[in-house]
Design a protein around this motif. Sequence first.
Motif, short mmCIF file in Angstrom:
data_model
loop_
_atom_site.label_atom_id
_atom_site.label_comp_id
_atom_site.label_asym_id
_atom_site.label_seq_id
_atom_site.Cartn_x
_atom_site.Cartn_y
_atom_site.Cartn_z
N THR A 96 0.87 -1.20 0.12
CA THR A 96 0.01 0.05 0.04
C THR A 96 0.89 1.47 -0.05
N ASN A 101 -0.89 4.43 -1.81
CA ASN A 101 -2.23 4.06 -1.80
C ASN A 101 -3.24 3.87 -3.01
N ASN A 104 -5.01 0.42 -1.69
CA ASN A 104 -5.26 0.84 -0.13
C ASN A 104 -5.33 -0.41 0.72
#
Length: 262
Positions: A96, A101, A104
């Motif tokens: 992540t 992200n 995520n």
Amino acid sequence: MKQRIITAVVAAAAFLPIVLYGGWPFLIMTYLMATVALQEALKMKKTAIASLPGMLSVALLWVLLVPERMTVAIEHAGYNKLQLALLIVLLLLIYTVLTKNRFNFDDAAFCVLTALYVGFGFYYFLETREAGAVFVFFALFITWATDSGAYFVGRAYGKRKLWPEISPKKTVEGFVGGIASALAVAVIFSLTTDMQTVLPLLLIATAVLSIFGQLGDLVESALKRHYHVKDSGTILPGHGGVLDRVDSWLFVFPLLHVLQVI
């Protein structure tokens, strides 16, 4: 309907002899089925199995599936299943960060939970076979009896919707009919096999297993509805995907051990 019946007959002809034989063929078949089921679940969230998160999910699944009798190979290397699983979870979380992200925390959680959802069900499928083929067939037949009973009773007498927001066609009458069908199969198994379980306790366990099997079906229905998917896959013409066929098992086989039927 014709395609559905043909697929069922062919699949049973390939599947049931391997269950009866056990050993390495059964282990390989279980790993293959579990991997396909995981791939189908990941596909709902548009996560490719060939991607890094997909491959880490498969790795986590395969670790979870290692039978108890084979964990010695991992322990000889100085590790255990929990440590390997934790390492894979940490790698998913690190990913992540590396993707900034784009992949995520929610995506990582889905990968982990999906591997657990499929993995524990199939792990106990393996462990049940270790206890004896009769227990596997017992779980399979009460699951199939539940599905068939719920379908036919629901069609004939169903009036009250069970959970229309999740599965519009299921009815309360079908739900009860599924339990009754499973109980009938349990009586037959008690009379014709050497399960050595007291009948009243077996019937109580069967009722619980039937209920949870139907809940397992609803869980997968909720998953598909959330991701706007009709079937988990197309590998079984007329039936959908592997996950569509084993959604009840994923609840029944672990619970078989929790209830200490084995």
